[in-house]
Motif scaffolding. Sequence first.
Motif, mmCIF file in Angstrom:
data_model
loop_
_atom_site.group_PDB
_atom_site.id
_atom_site.type_symbol
_atom_site.label_atom_id
_atom_site.label_comp_id
_atom_site.label_asym_id
_atom_site.label_seq_id
_atom_site.Cartn_x
_atom_site.Cartn_y
_atom_site.Cartn_z
ATOM 1 N N TRP A 279 0.835 -1.172 -0.154
ATOM 2 C CA TRP A 279 -0.037 0.257 -0.033
ATOM 3 C C TRP A 279 0.804 1.160 0.128
ATOM 4 O O TRP A 279 0.621 1.956 -0.790
ATOM 5 C CB TRP A 279 -0.988 0.130 1.128
ATOM 6 C CG TRP A 279 -1.844 1.190 1.052
ATOM 7 C CD1 TRP A 279 -3.071 1.405 0.605
ATOM 8 C CD2 TRP A 279 -1.712 2.381 2.133
ATOM 9 N NE1 TRP A 279 -3.498 2.580 0.683
ATOM 10 C CE2 TRP A 279 -2.706 3.243 1.671
ATOM 11 C CE3 TRP A 279 -0.616 2.870 2.910
ATOM 12 C CZ2 TRP A 279 -2.831 4.599 2.328
ATOM 13 C CZ3 TRP A 279 -0.718 4.030 3.550
ATOM 14 C CH2 TRP A 279 -1.932 4.884 3.317
ATOM 15 N N PHE B 211 2.607 1.546 -3.641
ATOM 16 C CA PHE B 211 1.712 2.234 -4.537
ATOM 17 C C PHE B 211 1.245 3.523 -4.315
ATOM 18 O O PHE B 211 0.736 4.177 -5.433
ATOM 19 C CB PHE B 211 0.480 1.072 -4.643
ATOM 20 C CG PHE B 211 0.776 -0.221 -5.419
ATOM 21 C CD1 PHE B 211 1.474 -0.264 -6.778
ATOM 22 C CD2 PHE B 211 0.838 -1.500 -4.627
ATOM 23 C CE1 PHE B 211 1.720 -1.525 -7.206
ATOM 24 C CE2 PHE B 211 1.116 -2.600 -5.319
ATOM 25 C CZ PHE B 211 1.498 -2.405 -6.795
ATOM 26 N N HIS B 212 1.200 3.939 -3.306
ATOM 27 C CA HIS B 212 0.824 5.297 -2.904
ATOM 28 C C HIS B 212 1.880 6.085 -2.547
ATOM 29 O O HIS B 212 1.430 7.454 -2.279
ATOM 30 C CB HIS B 212 -0.387 5.316 -1.614
ATOM 31 C CG HIS B 212 -1.696 4.521 -2.172
ATOM 32 N ND1 HIS B 212 -1.831 3.288 -1.884
ATOM 33 C CD2 HIS B 212 -2.684 5.153 -2.602
ATOM 34 C CE1 HIS B 212 -2.978 2.889 -2.293
ATOM 35 N NE2 HIS B 212 -3.596 3.873 -2.732
#
Length: 143
Positions: free
Chosen positions: A113, A116-117
Amino acid sequence: MSAHDTHAHHTGHGDHGDHHNAAVGPHSSLRDYTIGFVLSVILTAIPFWLVMAKVIADRNTAVLVLGAFAVVQILVHMVYFLHMNGKVESGWTLLSTVFTVVFVAIGISGTLWVMFHMNANMMPEHPAAAQPAAHEAAGHATP
């Protein structure tokens, strides 16, 4: 008063209720190892064939199917080779394995997470800084 005097009424380990070595004999037999080996070979050969023969055309479906085969093979290894079930050590081995799997899944999902962010969270775009460069490139001079 010494510790020996305090616990003088105990005659041996049997009085403590410890039954760590209650099971006599091996954890598994040659039959169980053979079943585990045959299942492992099958669970390796089928995914290998699926990939090499290009049976599954869609990449996402192939990843899901191969992941399912991997999970089943992990379970086969845990049961037939590591002898992990609900009976061994009153289920504590299985419980600690479940805790470890949950902990690792949380760690991996959190890492993915963040990765990807990361671009959106760490490198925000500055539209005001990008506009003057576009005007200068088009031949417009700013006073």
